[in-house]
Design an enzyme around this catalytic site. Structure first.
Site, PDB file in Angstrom:
ATOM      1  N   GLY A  22       0.860  -1.174   0.000  1.00  0.00           N
ATOM      2  CA  GLY A  22       0.000   0.000   0.000  1.00  0.00           C
ATOM      3  C   GLY A  22       0.890   1.214   0.000  1.00  0.00           C
ATOM      4  N   GLU A  23       0.638   2.086   0.925  1.00  0.00           N
ATOM      5  CA  GLU A  23       1.427   3.312   0.981  1.00  0.00           C
ATOM      6  C   GLU A  23       1.768   3.530   2.454  1.00  0.00           C
ATOM      7  OE1 GLU A  23       3.334   6.617   0.601  1.00  0.00           O
ATOM      8  OE2 GLU A  23       1.432   6.844   1.643  1.00  0.00           O
ATOM      9  N   SER A  24       3.051   3.514   2.776  1.00  0.00           N
ATOM     10  CA  SER A  24       3.431   3.425   4.187  1.00  0.00           C
ATOM     11  C   SER A  24       3.053   4.670   4.984  1.00  0.00           C
ATOM     12  CB  SER A  24       4.921   3.105   4.326  1.00  0.00           C
ATOM     13  OG  SER A  24       5.711   4.001   3.581  1.00  0.00           O
ATOM     14  N   CYS A  50       6.066  -5.442   0.693  1.00  0.00           N
ATOM     15  CA  CYS A  50       6.235  -4.100   0.160  1.00  0.00           C
ATOM     16  C   CYS A  50       6.060  -3.040   1.246  1.00  0.00           C
ATOM     17  CB  CYS A  50       5.311  -3.892  -1.041  1.00  0.00           C
ATOM     18  SG  CYS A  50       5.952  -2.589  -2.098  1.00  0.00           S
ATOM     19  N   ARG A 102      12.547   3.634   1.034  1.00  0.00           N
ATOM     20  CA  ARG A 102      11.308   3.646   0.245  1.00  0.00           C
ATOM     21  C   ARG A 102      11.606   3.942  -1.214  1.00  0.00           C
ATOM     22  NH1 ARG A 102       7.079   7.662   2.557  1.00  0.00           N
ATOM     23  NH2 ARG A 102       5.817   6.645   0.967  1.00  0.00           N
ATOM     24  N   ILE A 107       6.452  -2.980  -7.036  1.00  0.00           N
ATOM     25  CA  ILE A 107       5.709  -1.753  -7.356  1.00  0.00           C
ATOM     26  C   ILE A 107       6.186  -0.649  -6.415  1.00  0.00           C
ATOM     27  CG2 ILE A 107       3.431  -0.678  -7.535  1.00  0.00           C
ATOM     28  CD1 ILE A 107       2.274  -3.533  -7.863  1.00  0.00           C
ATOM     29  N   ARG A 108       6.939   0.283  -6.976  1.00  0.00           N
ATOM     30  CA  ARG A 108       7.531   1.342  -6.143  1.00  0.00           C
ATOM     31  C   ARG A 108       8.044   0.750  -4.827  1.00  0.00           C
ATOM     32  NH1 ARG A 108       6.946   6.243  -7.554  1.00  0.00           N
ATOM     33  NH2 ARG A 108       6.656   7.129  -5.501  1.00  0.00           N
ATOM     34  N   HIS A 124       5.446  -7.973  -4.235  1.00  0.00           N
ATOM     35  CA  HIS A 124       4.071  -8.441  -4.005  1.00  0.00           C
ATOM     36  C   HIS A 124       3.979  -9.902  -4.422  1.00  0.00           C
ATOM     37  CE1 HIS A 124       1.847  -4.661  -3.176  1.00  0.00           C
ATOM     38  NE2 HIS A 124       2.902  -4.129  -3.759  1.00  0.00           N
ATOM     39  N   GLU A 150       1.448 -11.837  -3.995  1.00  0.00           N
ATOM     40  CA  GLU A 150       0.068 -12.235  -4.300  1.00  0.00           C
ATOM     41  C   GLU A 150      -0.327 -11.907  -5.739  1.00  0.00           C
ATOM     42  OE1 GLU A 150       0.991  -9.615  -2.708  1.00  0.00           O
ATOM     43  OE2 GLU A 150      -0.295  -7.920  -3.225  1.00  0.00           O
TER      44      GLU A 150
HETATM   45  N1  GLN Z   1       6.033   3.002  -2.315  1.00  0.00           N
HETATM   46  C1  GLN Z   1       5.190   2.568  -1.245  1.00  0.00           C
HETATM   47  C2  GLN Z   1       5.642   3.170   0.087  1.00  0.00           C
HETATM   48  O1  GLN Z   1       6.664   3.759   0.138  1.00  0.00           O
HETATM   49  C3  GLN Z   1       5.172   1.050  -1.161  1.00  0.00           C
HETATM   50  C4  GLN Z   1       4.578   0.494  -2.409  1.00  0.00           C
HETATM   51  C5  GLN Z   1       3.896  -0.837  -2.264  1.00  0.00           C
HETATM   52  O2  GLN Z   1       3.518  -1.287  -1.179  1.00  0.00           O
HETATM   53  N2  GLN Z   1       3.673  -1.458  -3.389  1.00  0.00           N
HETATM   54  O3  GLN Z   1       4.966   3.070   1.058  1.00  0.00           O
END
Ligand code: GLN
Length: 167
Positions: free
Chosen positions: A27-29, A59, A79, A110-111, A146, A148
């Protein structure tokens, strides 16, 4: 799910009760940190994991477990570590104890973060470009990708195996 577990989403401390295993997803931390603060989840999560509950972070979940966030894994993460061009990519990754060269992990990044630094107790299970992307410290397993998305069940299967061992 296909492995026979009954997953549920947790958004409140009460929701953590009775869990046999924990997955902290991607997700997004920053958003996740705010949500964890708002919902008073940080201490209950720490208690649950420190009590020995098998845990998988993926992630952003890896970031949440690190020293600067929940401090449940002795690592410092970077990150969005793979830079702009490589913001998202897929790669076949060997993960020690899980996936060898003959049957590698199809990992979707993904990022993604990587592990910048880690303590002696942390075992590095996989690296990409010389940076750790899968680590384990006891009953806590975390990966920068990821698992999944490509549908590889091997990491989740490890969680359930740990639950069986704890029973
Ligand atoms: N870039 C996101 C972060 O810094 C992590 C990305 C992800 O969970 N796919 O939180």
């Amino acid at each position: 799910m296909e492995l026979g577990a009954a997953p549920r989403e947790v958004r409140t401390p009460a929701g953590l009760e009775g869990l046999d295993a924990l997955v902290i997803p991607g997700g997004e931390s920053t958003t996740m940190t705010l949500g964890i603060e708002r919902d008073g989840l940080a201490e209950p999560l720490r208690d649950l994991v420190r009590a020995g509950t098998p845990t998988l972070g993926t992630c952003a979940g890896l970031i949440m477990l690190d020293r600067d966030h929940l401090d449940l894994l002795d690592v410092r993460t970077r990150r969005n570590a793979f830079g702009r061009q490589l913001a998202s990519f897929e790669s076949d990754v060997e993960v020690e104890g899980f996936a060898d060269a003959d049957n590698p992990f199809r990992a979707v990044f993904i990022r993604a973060p990587w592990v910048e630094e880690h303590g002696d107790e942390v075992e590095v299970l996989a690296e990409v470009e010389g940076h750790p992307v899968a680590v384990r410290e006891g009953h806590v397993l975390a990966v920068a990708f990821h698992p999944e998305i490509a549908g590889d069940p091997r990491l989740h299967a490890w969680l359930l195996e740990k639950v069986r061992q704890n029973a």
